[in-house]
Motif scaffolding. Structure first.
Motif, PDB file in Angstrom:
ATOM      1  N   ALA A  20      -4.189 -13.774 -12.158  1.00 16.77           N
ATOM      2  CA  ALA A  20      -5.127 -13.443 -13.222  1.00 16.77           C
ATOM      3  C   ALA A  20      -5.001 -11.973 -13.573  1.00 16.77           C
ATOM      4  N   VAL A  21      -5.450 -11.628 -14.780  1.00 21.70           N
ATOM      5  CA  VAL A  21      -5.461 -10.224 -15.174  1.00 21.70           C
ATOM      6  C   VAL A  21      -6.661  -9.573 -14.507  1.00 21.70           C
ATOM      7  N   GLY A  22      -6.433  -8.469 -13.817  1.00 25.80           N
ATOM      8  CA  GLY A  22      -7.522  -7.788 -13.141  1.00 25.80           C
ATOM      9  C   GLY A  22      -7.635  -8.219 -11.702  1.00 25.80           C
ATOM     10  N   GLY A  23      -8.709  -7.787 -11.043  1.00 21.99           N
ATOM     11  CA  GLY A  23      -8.845  -8.071  -9.625  1.00 21.99           C
ATOM     12  C   GLY A  23     -10.272  -8.395  -9.264  1.00 21.99           C
ATOM     13  N   ARG A  24     -10.489  -8.661  -7.990  1.00 24.44           N
ATOM     14  CA  ARG A  24     -11.810  -9.020  -7.515  1.00 24.44           C
ATOM     15  C   ARG A  24     -12.758  -7.846  -7.689  1.00 24.44           C
ATOM     16  N   HIS A  25     -13.850  -8.105  -8.387  1.00 22.09           N
ATOM     17  CA  HIS A  25     -14.793  -7.027  -8.684  1.00 22.09           C
ATOM     18  C   HIS A  25     -15.364  -6.419  -7.404  1.00 22.09           C
ATOM     19  N   GLU A  26     -15.620  -7.272  -6.401  1.00 27.68           N
ATOM     20  CA  GLU A  26     -16.269  -6.753  -5.206  1.00 27.68           C
ATOM     21  C   GLU A  26     -15.351  -5.850  -4.389  1.00 27.68           C
ATOM     22  N   LEU A  27     -14.043  -5.922  -4.596  1.00 30.83           N
ATOM     23  CA  LEU A  27     -13.118  -5.052  -3.892  1.00 30.83           C
ATOM     24  C   LEU A  27     -12.760  -3.812  -4.706  1.00 30.83           C
ATOM     25  N   GLY A  28     -13.189  -3.773  -5.965  1.00 28.27           N
ATOM     26  CA  GLY A  28     -12.787  -2.661  -6.815  1.00 28.27           C
ATOM     27  C   GLY A  28     -11.296  -2.678  -7.078  1.00 28.27           C
ATOM     28  N   GLN A  29     -10.735  -3.881  -7.246  1.00 30.26           N
ATOM     29  CA  GLN A  29      -9.285  -4.022  -7.406  1.00 30.26           C
ATOM     30  C   GLN A  29      -8.894  -3.735  -8.850  1.00 30.26           C
ATOM     31  N   ASN A  30      -8.019  -2.752  -9.040  1.00 34.27           N
ATOM     32  CA  ASN A  30      -7.506  -2.411 -10.365  1.00 34.27           C
ATOM     33  C   ASN A  30      -5.990  -2.335 -10.272  1.00 34.27           C
ATOM     34  N   PHE A  31      -5.293  -3.165 -11.058  1.00 33.40           N
ATOM     35  CA  PHE A  31      -3.847  -3.255 -10.938  1.00 33.40           C
ATOM     36  C   PHE A  31      -3.160  -2.195 -11.789  1.00 33.40           C
ATOM     37  N   LEU A  32      -2.145  -1.578 -11.220  1.00 29.15           N
ATOM     38  CA  LEU A  32      -1.392  -0.533 -11.910  1.00 29.15           C
ATOM     39  C   LEU A  32      -0.469  -1.184 -12.935  1.00 29.15           C
ATOM     40  N   VAL A  33      -0.540  -0.718 -14.184  1.00 24.52           N
ATOM     41  CA  VAL A  33       0.301  -1.280 -15.244  1.00 24.52           C
ATOM     42  C   VAL A  33       1.178  -0.224 -15.897  1.00 24.52           C
ATOM     43  N   ASP A  34       1.029   1.020 -15.532  1.00 25.02           N
ATOM     44  CA  ASP A  34       1.787   2.128 -16.125  1.00 25.02           C
ATOM     45  C   ASP A  34       3.054   2.369 -15.293  1.00 25.02           C
ATOM     46  N   ARG A  35       4.208   2.092 -15.858  1.00 27.62           N
ATOM     47  CA  ARG A  35       5.471   2.250 -15.123  1.00 27.62           C
ATOM     48  C   ARG A  35       5.746   3.691 -14.767  1.00 27.62           C
ATOM     49  N   ARG A  36       5.358   4.609 -15.635  1.00 32.12           N
ATOM     50  CA  ARG A  36       5.601   6.027 -15.328  1.00 32.12           C
ATOM     51  C   ARG A  36       4.749   6.482 -14.143  1.00 32.12           C
ATOM     52  N   ALA A  37       3.512   6.002 -14.094  1.00 33.70           N
ATOM     53  CA  ALA A  37       2.663   6.336 -12.955  1.00 33.70           C
ATOM     54  C   ALA A  37       3.235   5.737 -11.674  1.00 33.70           C
ATOM     55  N   ALA A  38       3.724   4.500 -11.763  1.00 33.55           N
ATOM     56  CA  ALA A  38       4.352   3.868 -10.601  1.00 33.55           C
ATOM     57  C   ALA A  38       5.561   4.664 -10.137  1.00 33.55           C
ATOM     58  N   ALA A  39       6.361   5.151 -11.095  1.00 35.92           N
ATOM     59  CA  ALA A  39       7.550   5.931 -10.748  1.00 35.92           C
ATOM     60  C   ALA A  39       7.171   7.236 -10.056  1.00 35.92           C
ATOM     61  N   ARG A  40       6.071   7.862 -10.472  1.00 33.92           N
ATOM     62  CA  ARG A  40       5.609   9.098  -9.828  1.00 33.92           C
ATOM     63  C   ARG A  40       5.237   8.843  -8.372  1.00 33.92           C
ATOM     64  N   ILE A  41       4.595   7.719  -8.136  1.00 38.08           N
ATOM     65  CA  ILE A  41       4.204   7.378  -6.766  1.00 38.08           C
ATOM     66  C   ILE A  41       5.432   7.103  -5.917  1.00 38.08           C
ATOM     67  N   VAL A  42       6.337   6.299  -6.427  1.00 40.94           N
ATOM     68  CA  VAL A  42       7.538   5.935  -5.663  1.00 40.94           C
ATOM     69  C   VAL A  42       8.406   7.161  -5.392  1.00 40.94           C
ATOM     70  N   ALA A  43       8.393   8.137  -6.303  1.00 36.56           N
ATOM     71  CA  ALA A  43       9.182   9.355  -6.096  1.00 36.56           C
ATOM     72  C   ALA A  43       8.712  10.144  -4.883  1.00 36.56           C
ATOM     73  N   LEU A  44       7.473   9.928  -4.437  1.00 33.46           N
ATOM     74  CA  LEU A  44       6.935  10.621  -3.268  1.00 33.46           C
ATOM     75  C   LEU A  44       7.252   9.897  -1.956  1.00 33.46           C
ATOM     76  N   VAL A  45       7.845   8.708  -2.066  1.00 32.04           N
ATOM     77  CA  VAL A  45       8.130   7.895  -0.887  1.00 32.04           C
ATOM     78  C   VAL A  45       9.472   8.324  -0.291  1.00 32.04           C
ATOM     79  N   PRO A  46       9.517   8.716   0.973  1.00 29.02           N
ATOM     80  CA  PRO A  46      10.788   9.127   1.592  1.00 29.02           C
ATOM     81  C   PRO A  46      11.745   7.947   1.746  1.00 29.02           C
ATOM     82  N   PRO A  47      13.046   8.231   1.883  1.00 23.05           N
ATOM     83  CA  PRO A  47      14.019   7.148   2.070  1.00 23.05           C
ATOM     84  C   PRO A  47      13.732   6.344   3.330  1.00 23.05           C
ATOM     85  N   GLY A  48      14.185   5.094   3.308  1.00 24.39           N
ATOM     86  CA  GLY A  48      14.029   4.260   4.487  1.00 24.39           C
ATOM     87  C   GLY A  48      13.143   3.057   4.233  1.00 24.39           C
TER      88      GLY A  48
END
Length: 254
Positions: free
Chosen positions: A8-36
């Motif tokens: 489904a679009v979105g997430g469980r309200h009681e968990l405050g689940q919000n799904f990331l849909v911005d690819r550039r934001a995802a790329a910024r996060i992954v760029a901080l992840v070390p190799p391995g």
């Protein structure tokens, strides 16, 4: 998360689940992840998973919703090992790096679960912006951060606007990076005593009343560390907390 066969679009309200849909934001996060190898907690619809899979290194994605688990397995095939499990109940063994878009409603339980386990070295977490600032001690430290500072370093990796999520939350997200210290400031065997001291200190607004009972010359100790009688627990950095523990522990010895 919903358990229907189709995500489904979105997430469980009681968990405050919000799904990331911005690819550039995802790329910024992954760029901080070390190799391995990487362990991703709460993979959702795979915004981070896909970019992690494009790197070298094994990726294990943990997701609770069986519908989303099936979707990730279809989309990613053998590139990612997808596991259906509750992130708050599983042991984090086998990967030096943990990545997660943390459901806002369970941020503190997830952090406590992570910090209490000893198998990983780096965690890159997407949390609420103000939570990320607090954990990174921007503007002063908090009880949770001070409790774990001798063993971990907390830093702020950037801000992610609310428009990057679906459904859109009321606040921005923040990237929190946690790294295990190569050499702890306090021996792990003394963790319980150290954290007891921190809790006692944070019960009041000023540090002096807490250390007055534990140190023979508390004002002299404060002055030696650049502090005065008005110092608050939130004003101390990790090295000073470690020094306070050492002083209190030494004063408590017969």
């Amino acid at each position: 998360m919903p358990s229907s066969s189709r995500p489904a679009v979105g997430g469980r309200h009681e968990l405050g689940q919000n799904f990331l849909v911005d690819r550039r934001a995802a790329a910024r996060i992954v760029a901080l992840v070390p190799p391995g190898p990487v362990l991703e907690l709460g993979a959702g619809d795979g915004a981070l998973t896909r970019q992690l899979a494009a790197r070298s290194g094994d990726v294990t994605a943990v997701e609770l919703d069986p519908g989303r688990v099936a979707g990730l397995r279809r989309a990613l095939g053998r590139r990612v090992r997808v596991v259906q499990a509750d992130m708050l109940r599983m042991r984090l063994d086998g990967a030096p790096t943990v990545v997660s878009n943390v459901p806002f409603g369970i941020t503190t339980p997830v952090l406590r679960h992570l910090l209490a386990q000893g198998s990983w070295t780096t965690a890159v977490l997407l949390v609420q912006w103000e939570v990320a600032r607090k954990r990174a001690a921007v503007g002063g430290t908090t009880l949770l951060t001070a409790s774990w500072w001798p063993w971990y370093e907390f830093s702020l990796g950037g801000r992610v606007p609310a428009s990057s999520f679906r459904p859109r939350p009321a606040v921005d997200g923040g990237i929190l990076v946690i790294r295990r210290r190569p050499e702890p400031l306090v021996p792990p065997a003394e963790r319980v005593a150290y954290q007891r001291l921190v809790r006692e200190a944070f019960r009041g607004d000023r540090l002096l009343p807490a250390v007055r009972r534990a140190l023979p010359a508390p004002r002299r100790w404060l002055a030696a560390h650049g502090l005065d009688a008005a110092a608050r627990p939130r004003d101390l950095g990790p090295q000073v907390w470690a020094a306070l523990h050492a002083a209190v522990n030494g004063a408590a010895q017969p």
